[in-house]
Design a protein around this motif. Structure first.
Motif, short mmCIF file in Angstrom:
data_model
loop_
_atom_site.label_atom_id
_atom_site.label_comp_id
_atom_site.label_asym_id
_atom_site.label_seq_id
_atom_site.Cartn_x
_atom_site.Cartn_y
_atom_site.Cartn_z
N ASP A 154 1.93 23.98 70.46
CA ASP A 154 0.44 24.38 69.90
C ASP A 154 0.83 25.95 69.39
O ASP A 154 -0.07 27.02 69.91
CB ASP A 154 -0.56 23.92 70.71
N LYS A 155 2.24 26.78 69.31
CA LYS A 155 2.27 28.02 69.07
C LYS A 155 1.57 28.17 67.41
O LYS A 155 2.21 27.85 66.66
CB LYS A 155 3.82 28.35 69.72
N ASP A 182 1.79 36.04 49.86
CA ASP A 182 0.84 35.55 49.45
C ASP A 182 0.98 34.09 51.17
O ASP A 182 0.22 32.52 50.27
CB ASP A 182 0.49 34.38 48.18
N TRP A 183 1.23 34.17 51.84
CA TRP A 183 2.50 33.15 52.71
C TRP A 183 0.45 32.99 53.39
O TRP A 183 -0.02 33.65 54.29
CB TRP A 183 2.94 33.54 53.72
N ASP A 184 0.05 31.75 53.15
CA ASP A 184 -1.55 31.06 53.93
C ASP A 184 -1.14 31.10 55.40
O ASP A 184 -0.26 30.60 55.73
CB ASP A 184 -1.80 30.01 52.89
N PRO A 185 -2.34 31.69 55.80
CA PRO A 185 -1.96 31.48 57.44
C PRO A 185 -1.41 29.57 58.32
O PRO A 185 -1.27 30.01 59.01
CB PRO A 185 -3.07 31.64 58.07
N GLU A 186 -2.14 29.40 57.23
CA GLU A 186 -2.07 27.85 57.63
C GLU A 186 -0.70 27.37 57.34
O GLU A 186 -0.74 26.28 58.09
CB GLU A 186 -3.62 27.09 56.46
N HIS A 187 -0.27 27.47 56.70
CA HIS A 187 1.12 27.47 56.31
C HIS A 187 2.03 27.79 57.71
O HIS A 187 2.37 28.06 58.26
CB HIS A 187 1.61 27.99 55.30
N HIS A 240 0.31 31.80 61.92
CA HIS A 240 0.80 30.44 61.49
C HIS A 240 2.20 29.46 62.61
O HIS A 240 2.17 30.30 63.78
CB HIS A 240 2.40 30.97 60.11
N PRO A 241 1.36 27.78 62.39
CA PRO A 241 1.55 27.29 63.75
C PRO A 241 2.92 27.03 63.29
O PRO A 241 3.80 27.38 62.22
CB PRO A 241 0.65 26.15 62.80
N HIS A 292 10.34 34.99 69.99
CA HIS A 292 10.06 36.58 70.04
C HIS A 292 10.34 36.79 68.84
O HIS A 292 9.75 38.05 68.28
CB HIS A 292 10.69 37.32 71.67
N LEU A 293 12.19 37.36 68.65
CA LEU A 293 12.16 37.59 68.17
C LEU A 293 11.37 36.86 66.08
O LEU A 293 11.83 37.59 65.47
CB LEU A 293 13.55 36.63 67.49
N ALA A 294 10.61 35.44 65.91
CA ALA A 294 9.84 34.84 64.99
C ALA A 294 9.04 36.24 65.30
O ALA A 294 8.77 36.25 64.04
CB ALA A 294 9.76 33.61 64.92
#
Length: 185
Positions: free
Chosen positions: A86-87, A59-64, A92-93, A48-50
């Protein structure tokens, strides 16, 4: 006051209610004589903190991936892996790395500093400097030593403290709702 996610988008009322509800459940469950263990409560807290932290990475790519590192003896074990399987956090994974103090800890986004790393705490914090790595620990005196977020169990309740100057120095931003729930250091 507006609350934003890690991408800078405003969080709606439902998101705020979800945060409040999730943290209330963690606090209430940790205060009851229930099967929820200390490590389960802390695992949920980290997740939850994250969600309610914004990293200064435009520019943080959502797949990174968002990297949650654990340095020292891992107190969570498979419970952390099971909860986080899988969260995603802000698209972001989420991945977990178990590390040693001499590893490249600056590659993490959130770093949990466990008991086994206590003798290296000053060196770890020095290595991180102003890097945008959210440091979390259950070590007594953690925020006074320069760490960002202390999480612990007091009288069977999950509590946390935030060293806001340390957080701000790195360009990280914690939701104001999280800060309201934090216990004063």
């Amino acid at each position: 006051m507006e609350v934003v996610d890690s991408t800078g988008h405003a969080l709606g009322r439902l998101a705020l209610l979800t945060l409040a509800w999730g943290l209330c459940i963690l606090v209430a469950a940790s205060s009851l004589a229930s099967p929820l263990s200390e490590k389960d409560a802390k695992t949920g807290f980290l997740y939850h903190l994250a969600w309610y932290t914004r990293w200064p990475l435009p520019d943080w790519d959502p797949e990174h991936p968002l990297v949650l590192g654990i340095v020292g003896t891992d107190p969570f074990g498979p419970a952390l892996d099971a909860l986080l399987a899988d969260k995603r956090v802000q698209r972001h994974p989420l991945v977990v790395w178990r590390m040693q103090p001499q590893d490249d800890i600056r590659r993490c986004h959130l770093l949990f500093i466990a008991l086994g790393a206590a003798p290296h705490l000053a060196a770890i914090l020095d290595t991180l400097g102003d890097a945008p790595v959210l440091t979390v620990s259950d070590l007594p005196g953690f925020t006074q030593a320069g760490g960002m977020v202390y999480v612990g169990i007091v009288e069977r309740r999950l509590v946390f403290q935030v060293n806001q100057p340390a957080v701000q120095r790195t360009g990280l931003h914690l939701s104001s709702q999280v800060l309201k729930l934090a216990k004063a250091p």
